[in-house]
Design a protein around this motif. Sequence first.
Motif, PDB file in Angstrom:
ATOM      1  N   ASP A 180      57.646 -17.596 -66.585  1.00 51.21           N
ATOM      2  CA  ASP A 180      56.871 -16.444 -67.939  1.00 51.21           C
ATOM      3  C   ASP A 180      56.863 -14.614 -66.551  1.00 51.21           C
ATOM      4  O   ASP A 180      57.738 -13.618 -66.578  1.00 51.21           O
ATOM      5  CB  ASP A 180      55.086 -16.348 -67.388  1.00 51.21           C
ATOM      6  CG  ASP A 180      55.007 -16.382 -68.708  1.00 51.21           C
ATOM      7  OD1 ASP A 180      55.452 -16.973 -69.711  1.00 51.21           O
ATOM      8  OD2 ASP A 180      53.237 -17.389 -69.028  1.00 51.21           O
ATOM      9  N   ALA A 181      57.667 -14.953 -65.071  1.00 51.31           N
ATOM     10  CA  ALA A 181      57.357 -14.641 -64.221  1.00 51.31           C
ATOM     11  C   ALA A 181      59.159 -14.026 -64.254  1.00 51.31           C
ATOM     12  O   ALA A 181      59.661 -12.349 -63.774  1.00 51.31           O
ATOM     13  CB  ALA A 181      57.708 -15.098 -62.792  1.00 51.31           C
ATOM     14  N   LEU A 182      60.563 -14.572 -64.271  1.00 58.15           N
ATOM     15  CA  LEU A 182      61.193 -14.319 -64.682  1.00 58.15           C
ATOM     16  C   LEU A 182      62.256 -14.155 -65.079  1.00 58.15           C
ATOM     17  O   LEU A 182      63.393 -13.585 -66.330  1.00 58.15           O
ATOM     18  CB  LEU A 182      62.325 -15.965 -64.170  1.00 58.15           C
ATOM     19  CG  LEU A 182      62.204 -16.244 -62.695  1.00 58.15           C
ATOM     20  CD1 LEU A 182      62.476 -17.169 -62.436  1.00 58.15           C
ATOM     21  CD2 LEU A 182      62.165 -14.895 -61.333  1.00 58.15           C
TER      22      LEU A 182
ATOM     23  N   LEU B   3      66.448 -23.429 -67.446  1.00 53.89           N
ATOM     24  CA  LEU B   3      66.070 -23.369 -67.869  1.00 53.89           C
ATOM     25  C   LEU B   3      64.489 -23.502 -67.854  1.00 53.89           C
ATOM     26  O   LEU B   3      63.493 -23.662 -67.760  1.00 53.89           O
ATOM     27  CB  LEU B   3      65.823 -23.045 -69.304  1.00 53.89           C
ATOM     28  CG  LEU B   3      66.520 -21.575 -69.543  1.00 53.89           C
ATOM     29  CD1 LEU B   3      67.561 -21.314 -71.135  1.00 53.89           C
ATOM     30  CD2 LEU B   3      66.134 -20.680 -69.165  1.00 53.89           C
ATOM     31  N   ASP B   4      65.003 -25.000 -68.316  1.00 56.71           N
ATOM     32  CA  ASP B   4      63.646 -26.807 -68.312  1.00 56.71           C
ATOM     33  C   ASP B   4      62.976 -26.437 -67.016  1.00 56.71           C
ATOM     34  O   ASP B   4      61.909 -26.387 -66.307  1.00 56.71           O
ATOM     35  CB  ASP B   4      64.449 -28.063 -68.132  1.00 56.71           C
ATOM     36  CG  ASP B   4      64.479 -27.468 -69.613  1.00 56.71           C
ATOM     37  OD1 ASP B   4      64.290 -26.944 -70.585  1.00 56.71           O
ATOM     38  OD2 ASP B   4      65.403 -28.984 -70.317  1.00 56.71           O
ATOM     39  N   LEU B   5      64.070 -26.317 -65.453  1.00 61.07           N
ATOM     40  CA  LEU B   5      63.782 -26.870 -64.058  1.00 61.07           C
ATOM     41  C   LEU B   5      62.854 -24.837 -64.124  1.00 61.07           C
ATOM     42  O   LEU B   5      61.105 -25.248 -63.434  1.00 61.07           O
ATOM     43  CB  LEU B   5      65.030 -25.976 -63.174  1.00 61.07           C
ATOM     44  CG  LEU B   5      64.750 -25.797 -61.559  1.00 61.07           C
ATOM     45  CD1 LEU B   5      63.809 -27.657 -61.203  1.00 61.07           C
ATOM     46  CD2 LEU B   5      65.923 -25.567 -60.617  1.00 61.07           C
ATOM     47  N   ILE B   6      63.169 -23.858 -64.332  1.00 64.11           N
ATOM     48  CA  ILE B   6      62.198 -22.952 -63.951  1.00 64.11           C
ATOM     49  C   ILE B   6      60.970 -22.794 -65.013  1.00 64.11           C
ATOM     50  O   ILE B   6      59.822 -22.656 -64.184  1.00 64.11           O
ATOM     51  CB  ILE B   6      62.880 -21.670 -64.713  1.00 64.11           C
ATOM     52  CG1 ILE B   6      64.298 -20.784 -63.651  1.00 64.11           C
ATOM     53  CG2 ILE B   6      61.871 -20.045 -64.853  1.00 64.11           C
ATOM     54  CD1 ILE B   6      65.140 -19.927 -64.181  1.00 64.11           C
TER      55      ILE B   6
ATOM     56  N   LEU C 219      64.357 -17.372 -56.301  1.00 68.79           N
ATOM     57  CA  LEU C 219      64.385 -16.755 -57.828  1.00 68.79           C
ATOM     58  C   LEU C 219      63.394 -15.705 -58.217  1.00 68.79           C
ATOM     59  O   LEU C 219      63.918 -14.700 -59.142  1.00 68.79           O
ATOM     60  CB  LEU C 219      63.682 -18.468 -58.242  1.00 68.79           C
ATOM     61  CG  LEU C 219      64.368 -19.519 -59.175  1.00 68.79           C
ATOM     62  CD1 LEU C 219      64.158 -20.936 -59.366  1.00 68.79           C
ATOM     63  CD2 LEU C 219      66.220 -19.023 -59.964  1.00 68.79           C
ATOM     64  N   ARG C 220      62.109 -16.095 -57.132  1.00 72.18           N
ATOM     65  CA  ARG C 220      61.273 -15.217 -57.285  1.00 72.18           C
ATOM     66  C   ARG C 220      61.842 -13.497 -56.573  1.00 72.18           C
ATOM     67  O   ARG C 220      61.603 -12.667 -57.354  1.00 72.18           O
ATOM     68  CB  ARG C 220      60.327 -15.155 -56.513  1.00 72.18           C
ATOM     69  CG  ARG C 220      59.301 -16.032 -57.632  1.00 72.18           C
ATOM     70  CD  ARG C 220      58.098 -16.262 -56.497  1.00 72.18           C
ATOM     71  NE  ARG C 220      56.967 -17.059 -56.697  1.00 72.18           N
ATOM     72  CZ  ARG C 220      56.503 -17.046 -57.875  1.00 72.18           C
ATOM     73  NH1 ARG C 220      56.411 -15.806 -58.381  1.00 72.18           N
ATOM     74  NH2 ARG C 220      55.395 -18.043 -58.243  1.00 72.18           N
ATOM     75  N   SER C 221      62.612 -13.464 -55.586  1.00 72.11           N
ATOM     76  CA  SER C 221      63.541 -12.596 -55.487  1.00 72.11           C
ATOM     77  C   SER C 221      64.704 -11.338 -56.313  1.00 72.11           C
ATOM     78  O   SER C 221      65.177 -10.619 -56.070  1.00 72.11           O
ATOM     79  CB  SER C 221      63.685 -11.930 -53.523  1.00 72.11           C
ATOM     80  OG  SER C 221      65.066 -13.302 -54.078  1.00 72.11           O
ATOM     81  N   ALA C 222      65.419 -12.173 -57.257  1.00 72.39           N
ATOM     82  CA  ALA C 222      66.525 -12.006 -57.441  1.00 72.39           C
ATOM     83  C   ALA C 222      65.869 -10.806 -58.898  1.00 72.39           C
ATOM     84  O   ALA C 222      65.287 -11.329 -59.375  1.00 72.39           O
ATOM     85  CB  ALA C 222      66.956 -13.586 -58.184  1.00 72.39           C
TER      86      ALA C 222
END
Length: 231
Positions: A135-137, A125-128, A107-110
Motif C-alpha cells: 500500500d505504501a509503495l 511485487l511479491d516481495l513488497i 524502498l520507503r525512501s525511493a
Amino acid sequence: MNRVISGLSSMATRPLLAELSEQLRLEHGLTVRFQAAGGVEIARRVREGARADLLVLAEGALAALEKEGHLLAGTARALWTSRVVAAVPEGSPVPVLDSESDLRALLRSAKRIAYSTGPSGTALLDLIGRLGLADALAGRLVQAPPGVPAGSLLFSGRADVAFQQHSELMDLPGVVIAGPLPGDSAIHSTFGGGVLVGASQPGPALEVLDLLGSDLGSRAARARGMRASGV
C-alpha cells in the motif's frame, strides 16, 4: 559451410547468448542467431507458431511452453541462475543493502521504483507484499515496457532505484549496481533452454543446447553476473 541454428530468447540472456554464439562459431563451427525480446513477447510468438530451432527463457515460461507441447520431449533443461540486484543512477548515493532493514529503508525512501515485466518484476511485487509495503509503495512503482531494461528508467530520470536481473543492468550507462537483495529477500531467476517442435535442425540445436550448459556456458555466465544452474 557453417550450420546455422536460429534461436529465440528473452532480453535477460541476450548479452550472454551473443557472447556464446561468437564462441560457438569460432570454436565449433556453429552459427547461432538469436532474436531477443521481452519474455512475455517471446512466449506469445512461440504460441503463435514462430519458427526457430532453440528457445531460451525463464524457467517458468519454458515449463509452460513444454507442457503445451511446443518443445521436443526431453530437451528442456535449466541453464543459468541470475540474481536480482538494486541499481541507482550514477552520481547518486549508493545505498547499503546488508540487511532487510536496509532494503526496507531504500524502498520507503525511493520516489519512483522501476521494475520489469519479467519474472524478476513479479518476484519483486511479491516481495513488497511480504514486507507489508504494497500500500505504501503503490503509487511509486513504475513498470518498464516489455523488452526495456528497468535500469533505462534511471538515466532517463523516471526512477531513482531499479530492480532487475544483474545481467540486464550491469552494462547500462549511467547506472550503478548497489548489490543483490539481502538475506531472505534475495530473488533469483533461473533460465533454461529447449529445442522447439518444428526445428529445422533439431540435431545441431541440441548440440548447441549441450554446449550452452557446458563449462563454456558456465564461464561466460559468471562473467555476465550469472551462474550455472545448480551450482
